[in-house]
Design an enzyme around this catalytic site. Structure first.
Site, short mmCIF file in Angstrom:
data_model
loop_
_atom_site.label_atom_id
_atom_site.label_comp_id
_atom_site.label_asym_id
_atom_site.label_seq_id
_atom_site.Cartn_x
_atom_site.Cartn_y
_atom_site.Cartn_z
CB THR A 12 29.15 40.84 40.18
OG1 THR A 12 29.30 42.12 40.80
CG2 THR A 12 28.05 40.88 39.13
N GLY A 13 31.02 38.97 41.96
CA GLY A 13 32.18 38.90 42.86
C GLY A 13 31.79 38.45 44.26
CB SER A 14 28.99 36.84 45.56
OG SER A 14 28.56 36.14 44.42
CB THR A 15 33.96 33.46 45.28
OG1 THR A 15 35.04 34.38 45.02
CG2 THR A 15 33.27 33.10 43.98
N GLY A 17 34.47 37.84 50.82
CA GLY A 17 34.30 39.20 51.33
C GLY A 17 32.87 39.71 51.38
CB ILE A 18 31.60 43.15 50.72
CG1 ILE A 18 32.44 43.86 51.80
CG2 ILE A 18 30.26 43.84 50.54
CD1 ILE A 18 32.84 45.30 51.46
N GLY A 19 30.80 40.58 49.01
CA GLY A 19 29.86 39.94 48.07
C GLY A 19 29.27 38.67 48.65
CB SER A 141 34.59 52.61 48.21
OG SER A 141 35.56 52.91 49.21
CE1 TYR A 154 38.27 50.05 45.18
CE2 TYR A 154 38.55 51.77 46.82
CZ TYR A 154 37.92 50.62 46.39
OH TYR A 154 36.93 50.06 47.16
N1 LIG Z 1 36.79 45.62 51.68
C1 LIG Z 1 36.67 46.92 51.88
O1 LIG Z 1 37.22 47.50 52.82
C2 LIG Z 1 35.82 47.74 50.96
C3 LIG Z 1 35.55 49.07 51.33
C4 LIG Z 1 34.75 49.83 50.51
C5 LIG Z 1 34.24 49.30 49.34
N2 LIG Z 1 34.55 48.02 49.00
C6 LIG Z 1 33.99 47.50 47.75
O2 LIG Z 1 33.26 46.33 48.02
C7 LIG Z 1 33.33 45.44 46.91
C8 LIG Z 1 33.81 44.08 47.38
O3 LIG Z 1 35.07 44.22 47.97
P1 LIG Z 1 35.76 43.04 48.78
O4 LIG Z 1 36.87 43.66 49.55
O5 LIG Z 1 34.73 42.24 49.49
O6 LIG Z 1 36.38 42.19 47.58
P2 LIG Z 1 37.21 40.82 47.65
O7 LIG Z 1 37.21 40.25 49.01
O8 LIG Z 1 38.52 41.13 46.99
O9 LIG Z 1 36.33 39.91 46.71
C9 LIG Z 1 36.34 40.12 45.36
C10 LIG Z 1 35.40 39.14 44.74
O10 LIG Z 1 35.35 39.44 43.37
C11 LIG Z 1 35.60 38.25 42.64
N3 LIG Z 1 36.20 38.67 41.39
C12 LIG Z 1 37.37 39.33 41.20
N4 LIG Z 1 37.51 39.61 39.89
C13 LIG Z 1 36.39 39.12 39.27
C14 LIG Z 1 35.91 39.13 37.94
N5 LIG Z 1 36.64 39.71 36.98
N6 LIG Z 1 34.69 38.56 37.65
C15 LIG Z 1 33.95 38.00 38.63
N7 LIG Z 1 34.34 37.97 39.92
C16 LIG Z 1 35.54 38.52 40.22
C17 LIG Z 1 36.46 37.40 43.50
O11 LIG Z 1 36.24 36.05 43.15
P3 LIG Z 1 37.29 35.08 42.45
O12 LIG Z 1 38.66 35.48 42.90
O13 LIG Z 1 36.83 33.76 42.95
O14 LIG Z 1 37.06 35.31 41.00
C18 LIG Z 1 35.84 37.71 44.86
O15 LIG Z 1 34.65 36.95 45.01
C19 LIG Z 1 34.27 46.11 45.90
O16 LIG Z 1 33.52 46.79 44.93
C20 LIG Z 1 35.05 47.09 46.74
O17 LIG Z 1 35.51 48.19 46.00
C21 LIG Z 1 35.33 47.22 49.78
#
Ligand SMILES: NC(=O)c1ccc[n+]([C@@H]2O[C@H](COP(=O)([O-])OP(=O)(O)OC[C@H]3O[C@@H](n4cnc5c(N)ncnc54)[C@H](OP(=O)(O)O)[C@@H]3O)[C@@H](O)[C@H]2O)c1
Length: 264
Positions: A12-15, A17-19, A141, A154
Site C-alpha cells: 500500500t502507498g507505493s507510488t 518513497g519507501i513503498g 517507525s 504520529y
Molecule cells: N520516510 C521516513 O523517514 C519514514 C521513517 C519511518 C517510518 N516511515 C513509514 O514508512 C511508510 C512510508 O513512508 P514514506 O515516507 O515513504 O511515505 P511517502 O513518501 O509520503 O509516500 C506515501 C505513499 O502513500 C500513498 N498514499 C497516501 N495516502 C494514501 C491513501 N489514503 N491510500 C493509498 N495510498 C496513499 C502516496 O501515494 P499518492 O499520493 O499517489 O496517493 C504515496 O505513495 C509510512 O508508514 C511511514 O510512517 C517513514
C-alpha cells in the site's frame, strides 16, 4: 510452503518513497506486485517505474484505491481477491504541537496509519491462513519507541501498529502466516526532504540540511545520515520471504541505530 507460482505481493502507498522501493525489491525477486496509491495516473506511472527498476523480472499491476477508507479497501479486494504478502506501508506524518492537534486530526492519523492496515489484514490474512502460508508486514517507525515531541499523534499510531501486529501474530499462531512490524528510521523520501527543508531552511545545500537535521534532531543515529528507501526495502523483502519463517510477532529495526534500546 510458499506458493509455487509467483507470489502476489500488495504494497500500500507505493507510488513514492519507501513503498515504491519495497515494490521494486519484490518485483526484482520475480513476484507479482500490486502497486497502490490514490490517483489512477500516479499509480500507473509508479507501476511503470517499478517494472523498469526491476528489469522486467516480475509482473507489476497498478491498483488505484484510497485504502484509508472502507470503500478503497473493498475496491482493492475486488481487484485482487488474494494476496500472499501484504505490506501495510501507507502512512502519513505532519508536525503539530501536541496540545494543538484537534480531535479530527487524531482520528485521521488513526484511520490512515492504523485502521487501514488492520482492515486489509482482516480482509486478506484469514485466507492466507486457509492456504497455509502468508506474510503480513506493518511498516511502523522508530517513532513507535521514540515518540517525536513534534508529532505525538504520529508516534501514537506507530506504537499502535506494534500492538496490532503482535496480537495478529498471536491469533495466527501455527497457521504458516507471520505478522511482523518493520521500524525504519529517518529515511530520504520526497516527504522527508520537504520536512527537513521546512525545519532547517533552504539557505544551505540539502546535504548540509541532512547533516544538521541528523545532528540536531536525531542525534542518536549511529549511521549519521538519512537511510535510503532501498535499505528499508531489503529488510521488508526478507521479512516477506520464506527465509524469515521463524520470525513472527516481532518488531525489526532498520533505523540506523537511532532507537538506543537494545530491544524495540
Ligand atoms: N520516510 C521516513 O523517514 C519514514 C521513517 C519511518 C517510518 N516511515 C513509514 O514508512 C511508510 C512510508 O513512508 P514514506 O515516507 O515513504 O511515505 P511517502 O513518501 O509520503 O509516500 C506515501 C505513499 O502513500 C500513498 N498514499 C497516501 N495516502 C494514501 C491513501 N489514503 N491510500 C493509498 N495510498 C496513499 C502516496 O501515494 P499518492 O499520493 O499517489 O496517493 C504515496 O505513495 C509510512 O508508514 C511511514 O510512517 C517513514
Amino acid at each position: 510452503m510458499p506458493p509455487q507460482s509467483p507470489r502476489t505481493v500488495l504494497v500500500t502507498g507505493s507510488t513514492a518513497g519507501i513503498g515504491e522501493a519495497i515494490a521494486v525489491a519484490f518485483a526484482r525477486g520475480g513476484d507479482r506486485v500490486i502497486v497502490n496509491g490514490r490517483d489512477e495516473a500516479r499509480t500507473a506511472a509508479a507501476a511503470v517505474r517499478v517494472r523498469e527498476a526491476a528489469g522486467g523480472a516480475g509482473e507489476v499491476v497498478p491498483v488505484a484505491a484510497d485504502v484509508a477508507g472502507e470503500e478503497g479497501a473493498q475496491r482493492l479486494l475486488d481487484a485482487e481477491p488474494a494476496v500472499d504478502v501484504l505490506v501495510n506501508n501507507l502512512g502519513i506524518f505532519a508536525a503539530q504541537p501536541v496540545f494543538e492537534i484537534p480531535d479530527e486530526e487524531w482520528r485521521r492519523f488513526f484511520e490512515v496509519n492504523v485502521l487501514s492496515g488492520v482492515r486489509l489484514a482482516r480482509l486478506y490474512a484469514p485466507a492466507m491462513a486457509e492456504r497455509g502460508w502468508g506474510r503480513v508486514v506493518f511498516i511502523s517507525s522508530e517513532s513507535s519507541v521514540l515518540i517525536p515531541t513534534e508529532m505525538v499523534h504520529y508516534g501514537m499510531t506507530k506504537t499502535a501498529q506494534l500492538a496490532v501486529a503482535r496480537g495478529m501474530a498471536q491469533e495466527l499462531s501455527g497457521s504458516g502466516v507471520t505478522v511482523n512490524t518493520v521500524l525504519p528510521g529517518p529515511t530520504l523520501t520526497p516527504g522527508v526532504e520537504e520536512f527537513i527543508r521546512d525545519r532547517v531552511g533552504d539557505d544551505v545545500s540539502f546535504e548540509e540540511a541532512e547533516r544538521r537535521f541528523i545532528a540536531e534532531e536525531r542525534p542518536t543515529s549511529l549511521l549519521g545520515r538519512l537511510i535510503r528507501p532501498e535499505e528499508v526495502a531489503s529488510l521488508v523483502h526478507y521479512v516477506g520471504s520464506e527465509a524469515s519463517s521463524a520470525t513472527t510477532g516481532a518488531a525489526l529495526k532498520v533505523d540506523g541505530g537511532v532507537a538506543p534500546a537494545l530491544i524495540p
